[in-house]
Motif scaffolding. Structure first.
Motif, short mmCIF file in Angstrom:
data_model
loop_
_atom_site.label_atom_id
_atom_site.label_comp_id
_atom_site.label_asym_id
_atom_site.label_seq_id
_atom_site.Cartn_x
_atom_site.Cartn_y
_atom_site.Cartn_z
N GLY A 175 40.94 97.04 27.71
CA GLY A 175 40.94 98.38 27.10
C GLY A 175 42.19 99.17 27.42
O GLY A 175 42.27 100.37 27.13
N ALA A 176 43.19 98.52 28.04
CA ALA A 176 44.38 99.26 28.48
C ALA A 176 45.25 99.66 27.29
O ALA A 176 45.31 98.97 26.28
N SER A 177 45.94 100.80 27.45
CA SER A 177 46.93 101.16 26.43
C SER A 177 48.33 100.72 26.87
O SER A 177 49.21 100.49 26.03
N VAL A 178 48.53 100.61 28.19
CA VAL A 178 49.82 100.15 28.73
C VAL A 178 49.51 99.20 29.88
O VAL A 178 48.62 99.47 30.69
N ILE A 179 50.23 98.09 29.94
CA ILE A 179 50.14 97.22 31.12
C ILE A 179 51.57 97.02 31.64
O ILE A 179 52.54 97.19 30.89
N GLY A 180 51.68 96.67 32.93
CA GLY A 180 53.03 96.49 33.41
C GLY A 180 53.11 95.96 34.83
O GLY A 180 52.09 95.66 35.47
N LEU A 181 54.34 95.84 35.27
CA LEU A 181 54.64 95.35 36.61
C LEU A 181 55.61 96.32 37.28
O LEU A 181 56.50 96.87 36.63
N ARG A 182 55.40 96.52 38.58
CA ARG A 182 56.41 97.21 39.39
C ARG A 182 57.14 96.13 40.17
O ARG A 182 56.49 95.28 40.80
N LEU A 183 58.44 96.17 40.12
CA LEU A 183 59.26 95.10 40.70
C LEU A 183 60.22 95.67 41.72
O LEU A 183 60.58 96.85 41.64
N ARG A 184 60.69 94.84 42.64
CA ARG A 184 61.61 95.27 43.70
C ARG A 184 61.09 96.59 44.30
O ARG A 184 61.82 97.57 44.43
N MET A 185 59.83 96.57 44.68
CA MET A 185 59.15 97.80 45.11
C MET A 185 59.09 97.85 46.63
O MET A 185 58.74 96.87 47.28
N SER A 186 59.43 99.02 47.20
CA SER A 186 59.33 99.19 48.65
C SER A 186 57.86 99.49 49.00
O SER A 186 57.10 99.96 48.15
N PRO A 187 57.45 99.21 50.25
CA PRO A 187 56.03 99.40 50.60
C PRO A 187 55.56 100.82 50.35
O PRO A 187 54.39 101.03 49.97
N ASP A 188 56.43 101.81 50.50
CA ASP A 188 55.99 103.19 50.25
C ASP A 188 56.18 103.60 48.79
O ASP A 188 55.92 104.75 48.43
#
Ligand code: DQQ
Length: 474
Positions: free
Chosen positions: A346-359
């Motif tokens: 049912g999502a309108s947007v899907i995605g990935l967060r990349l090169r992400m710091s723990p905070d």
């Protein structure tokens, strides 16, 4: 610094070209400044590979000649090995105090290994045809249509828009202008087709032909045109963006046993000072295979040879993505390949967060709008370095997601290459400053989604890729 993408370990590179196969070796030539990580004076660099993964850098192929038509620089061009000896067509550049930059088409003849080149004493084409008021005249691309040789030159028509000029030969050393091969009025439609086109590339694909254009405008988009070749003119059926990201330019194409391949320049997105501090600038994308999709769309996928880079592997299935929640994956790294099949639910947007710091302070967000097919690349928070470029980029190309979307991502330090449903491609550069900006999270917005299956590989640079960098004599 990118690890498994091709680049010399120092100095400046841009524009790949002359991508060709001789025996079992692929050759790639490229713009190279041997004197430093700034544009400087362009020479022709040369590299070879047998597997499209491990590259060996060879001595430079061309340098400017004092007093010659290329005394300023040797700019981009192309090579044919369909004749003996191999012919190399390039842009000779010199600077005239009154007339400014003068661009001419020059020729060099090579040996069988494409290692040493003898410049032809004459200028092949001394400038644009007198009957046209042109903007720019460069990057000759040679090809053969059955038994007819053709040379395309990138240009633009002042006050109108980009143009590719066609030349035909009396023999390969004497060419005459044969008309405008393809042109488009600037400022029409949704796509920035700009005032001038660089680095034209042309090849057959199925029952069509494909023209690739690098637009000389501030956004520097790279376009594909799928169409039909009729005699000396090319008619477009579909025009689209070859890559919807901000940093891909000047691709070089070749047809390898019927399979069209390309490699492009992934530009820097950081200041000149940062490039000088790094000691290098510019990197080549991974090799990509091109195919015709529905409605004459040009589809990009990573070349199959890249699976040789796969090292340590993690996989999982049925990971729920509740709406509005980041689901961190238990795998981190700065050199990764990810293949995820996402059921959009049912999502309108899907995605990935990349090169992400723990905070979460540093991260790059890659997302797909499920209803419009718009692919976005948001690097607003990719880096806390003040001189890294920010902004959100992306685009649509008439592609609409089905129930499932296949995301294929290559992370290589500052270079991200993303492929959606074996159709769209997006290239972007990011410069995280923190050593722990290594995480990946998935998310859905507007409703729940699910990662049906995901594979992540560490890319084993040392084991698989061994780019040897020989000193470049200048
Ligand atoms: N880069 C070359 C030109 C070409 C441009 C100069 C495209 O020949 O038009 O380095 O990036």
């Amino acid at each position: 610094m990118p690890g498994y993408h091709f680049r010399p370990d120092r100095n400046w590179i841009n524009d790949p070209f002359g991508f060709t196969k001789v025996g079992d070796r692929y050759h790639l030539f490229f713009q190279y400044n041997p004197l430093g990580p700034e544009p400087g004076i362009k020479h022709w660099g040369h590299a070879v590979t047998q597997d499209l993964v491990r590259w060996e850098i060879l001595p430079m192929a061309l340098s400017p000649t004092d007093g010659g038509p290329d005394e300023g620089e040797c700019w981009s061009g192309s090579i044919t090995t369909l004749v003996e000896p191999p012919h190399l067509f390039y842009t000779g550049v010199r600077h005239d105090p009154r007339r400014g930059r003068i661009e001419v088409v020059c020729l060099a003849l090579g040996d069988q290994d494409l290692r040493s080149w003898q410049k032809h004493p004459d200028v092949l084409i001394p400038g644009p045809p007198g009957e046209l008021d042109t903007v720019g005249f460069r990057d000759p691309f040679v090809w053969r249509d059955r038994d007819r040789w053709c040379l395309l030159v990138g240009s633009g028509i002042r006050g109108y828009g980009g143009a590719v000029l066609l030349y035909r030969p009396a023999d390969l050393q004497r060419w005459h202008f044969d008309g405008v091969f393809f042109s488009l009025a600037a400022g029409q439609g949704d796509i920035d087709t700009g005032p001038m086109w660089e680095c034209p590339q042309f090849f057959p694909l199925g029952d069509r032909h494909v023209l690739l254009l690098s637009v000389d405008s501030p956004g520097h988009p790279t376009l594909y045109v799928v169409g039909r070749l009729d005699g000396g003119r090319f008619t477009a059926e579909r025009i689209g963006r070859l890559d919807v990201g901000p940093d891909l330019f000047a691709p070089a194409s070749m047809v390898d046993d019927g399979r069209p391949l390309l490699i492009a320049w992934a530009r820097e997105a950081r200041s000149n000072d940062a490039q000088i501090a790094a000691g290098w600038s510019g990197v080549m994308t991974l090799p990509r295979a091109l195919a015709l999709g529905p409605d004459a769309r040009l589809c990009s996928t990573p070349a199959r040879e890249l699976s040789r880079l796969r090292g340590r592997h993690w996989q999982a299935a049925a990971i729920g993505l509740p709406s509005g929640v980041d689901v961190a994956l238990p795998v981190t790294g700065s050199r990764l390949e990810v293949v995820a099949i996402v059921r959009t639910g049912g999502a309108s947007v899907i995605g990935l967060r990349l090169r992400m710091s723990p905070d979460g302070r540093e991260m790059t967000v890659f997302s797909v709008d499920v209803s419009t097919g718009r692919v976005s690349f948001d690097r607003t928070a990719s880096s806390s370095a003040p001189d890294a470029m920010r902004g959100t980029y992306g685009g649509v190309d008439g592609w609409l997601p089905g129930e499932r979307i296949r995301l294929h991502v290559f992370i290589d330090e500052s270079l991200l290459e993303l492929f959606v449903d074996e159709t769209l491609a997006l290239t972007g550069r990011v410069y995280p400053t923190r050593e722990d900006s290594l995480g990946i999270a998935a998310f859905a917005v507007g409703g729940a989604a699910e990662i049906e299956a995901i594979d992540v590989w560490q890319v084993e640079v040392e084991a698989s890729a061994d780019p040897r960098t020989a000193d470049h004599p200048s």
